[in-house]
Design a protein around this motif. Structure first.
Motif, PDB file in Angstrom:
ATOM      1  N   ALA A 109      30.226  56.557 -23.956  1.00 43.68           N
ATOM      2  CA  ALA A 109      31.525  57.014 -23.463  1.00 43.68           C
ATOM      3  C   ALA A 109      31.444  58.365 -22.781  1.00 43.68           C
ATOM      4  N   GLU A 171      29.918  56.698 -19.288  1.00 47.00           N
ATOM      5  CA  GLU A 171      30.898  56.019 -18.444  1.00 47.00           C
ATOM      6  C   GLU A 171      31.828  57.000 -17.749  1.00 47.00           C
ATOM      7  N   ASN A 172      32.221  58.072 -18.457  1.00 48.86           N
ATOM      8  CA  ASN A 172      33.148  59.000 -17.797  1.00 48.86           C
ATOM      9  C   ASN A 172      32.452  59.815 -16.710  1.00 48.86           C
TER      10      ASN A 172
END
Length: 540
Positions: A109, A171-172
């Motif tokens: 994440a 992902e960010n």
């Protein structure tokens, strides 16, 4: 009956790794322990990375390997090797947690999640080496291991995704390029993200920079120096090439150069000097005139400013930029890397106020936001005071003119105004506009910066700032004359010379589009360098 957990021996040996594994630099008595550890974790890693094996089977086999760690008489050859050599099992057990995660997790994440993975997939290796050598643990070795792991992840972005369906880049971060699909499809979109990730790696390597010099074991110090050298070279190669357009890897000459340099690991000043050299700034000529000790301090200040500026400009999530700038506030209190140690030494040597460094960070916190608008002249003055006045205030002390503080503040503001005028269109691409909205009647502060730059009032607003810059240079001339043009302020005069030419070109070009970005010519840069080294004919 002999129990096995893998189809065969490890798919790779220690000689196939990016970085040294139990090389001949390590004491012969310790090499078997390290190789037994390597055999165990490489086998476990191969299980986790087996594209044909189902996650449940991977977990079963990894559980079997952990059971082998619990049994001193285990029939598992990999576990038996650990027990037989007395290498220890604690770090291997920690790494099994990372391999279990690899079996079931394909995305991360954010950067904190990636670092948490590295804390189990890489950090135990460094801690094992220090334990075997009787060396104390430290943040430096953890940072080195994390950097090596992230370099491997960036190097293998393509193969990991194609073969394993796994992506370690958070992902960010990929969202900064428009999401996973665009990140992998569009080289132009992903390059800034890769560069920002490599900035994080460079910061980790700076935290690790002092490791070879603090180790008592000469052999381990050499091994760590080679590893750091290889990491820096791979970092440079990944900055210069796209790992998704072709394999980016270390070469044999890279390894030989790292080995040759290992007996002389760079000190903090050399690490910072290399960072300044890579920046290629027009300020280099001004710094060159200084004596070595003063130049070293100015390198530290410049590199600090560049580091926080790179964070503010980095193609990383806003939350990550904020965290990285907050980390620099902590570094001002407790130095933990080559750059922050050099900055702390400069502050002590030249009585530089911590508030000036804090002001620079505050300015970068403004720049780090998704949108930057300056309400009025007061807000512009505050911004310039933070991002440029702070540099001027510190620089004049390092130059040897501590009584010229007001001159430094004013000159910093003037140079920043030139930067603002030069970078109007470049800043607009980041949705930044530093022209005061009070000079743009009817401007909607929520409109994109590119739209605001198209307003008919922009040329006159920019011209107003140019007049302020002209007045600033005139005031600087008067201040220098009043002080008797101190020789100590020669670096400032050289910078003024270059920036004045940029301002003249901006004014001659005008501020209506198209706005071609002015630059100093090679001849002008050479004159600045010549002036710095004392050639009078260069001063005209």
């Amino acid at each position: 009956m002999r129990q096995t957990v893998a189809a065969g021996p490890p798919t790779r040996g220690p000689d196939s790794e990016n970085f040294p594994v139990a090389s001949w630099l390590i004491a012969p008595a310790l090499r078997p322990k390290i190789l037994a550890f390597y055999c165990f974790v490489r086998t476990a890693d191969d299980i986790a990375d087996d594209a044909a094996m189902q996650p449940a089977e991977k977990l079963r086999r990894l559980d079997a390997m952990e059971a082998g760690l619990d049994d001193p008489h285990s029939a598992l050859p990999e576990a038996a090797g650990l027990h037989a050599t007395g290498a220890g099992t604690g770090e291997a057990r920690a790494m099994l947690g990372a391999f279990r995660q690899d079996a079931v997790q394909a995305r991360y994440a954010d950067w904190a999640a990636l670092e948490d993975y590295c804390a189990r997939s890489a950090v135990p290796v460094g801690r094992m080496l220090l334990r075997l050598h009787g060396e104390p643990l430290g943040a430096d070795v953890d940072a080195l291991c994390t950097a090596l792991q992230v370099l491997n992840h960036l190097q293998d972005l393509g193969p990991d995704r194609v073969t394993l369906g796994r992506i370690y880049l958070p992902e960010n971060w990929m969202a900064e390029a428009g999401g996973e699909q665009r990140f992998f499809a569009d080289a132009g979109a992903r390059r800034p993200v890769l560069d920002a990730a490599l900035d994080r790696v460079e910061a980790a390597l700076e935290t690790a920079a002092g490791l070879p010099r603090r180790l008592a074991s000469r052999r381990l110090a050499l091994e760590s120096a080679v590893t750091l050298g290889c990491a820096r070279r791979l970092l440079a190669r990944l900055r210069a090439a796209d790992p998704l357009l072709g394999r980016v890897a270390l070469t044999k000459p890279d390894a030989l150069k790292a080995l040759a340099a290992a007996p002389f690991p760079p000190r903090d000043a050399a690490v910072v000097r290399a960072r300044v050299a890579r920046a290629g700034s027009s300020f280099t000529a001004g710094m060159a005139v200084l004596p070595v000790t003063r130049r070293r301090a100015l390198h530290a200040v410049y590199a600090f400013c560049r580091a926080v500026d790179d964070i503010a400009d980095g193609a990383m999530p806003l939350s990550e930029r904020r965290l990285a700038l907050a980390a620099w506030r902590r570094k001002l209190v407790a130095s933990d890397c080559a750059l922050s140690r050099e900055l702390a030494a400069a502050r002590v040597a030249y009585d530089l106020q911590p508030s000036e460094c804090e002001a620079m960070i505050a300015g970068m916190e403004t720049d780090a936001e998704p949108r930057v608008r300056i309400a009025d002249q007061v807000a512009l003055d505050l911004y310039c005071r933070r991002v440029a006045g702070s540099v001027g205030a510190m620089a004049v002390r390092i130059f040897g003119a501590p009584g010229a503080g007001e001159f430094g503040l004013a000159l910093g503001r003037t140079l920043q105004l030139v930067n603002i005028l030069r970078d109007l269109d470049e800043d607009a691409l980041r949705d930044r506009l530093y022209l005061p909205l009070s000079l743009l009647p009817g401007a909607d502060p929520h409109a994109p910066a590119s739209v605001l730059l198209a307003l008919p009032s922009v040329p006159e607003a920019a011209a107003a700032l140019a007049r302020q810059a002209e007045a600033g240079f005139a005031a600087a001339d008067a201040a220098l004359a009043a002080m008797g043009t101190p020789a100590a302020l020669l670096p400032a005069r050289i910078m003024m010379w270059g920036y004045r030419r940029l301002l003249a070109r901006l004014i001659a070009r005008g501020f209506a589009p198209p706005r071609t970005r002015p630059r100093l010519t090679a001849t002008e840069k050479a004159r600045m360098a010549a002036w710095a080294y004392g050639w009078p004919m260069a001063r005209a």
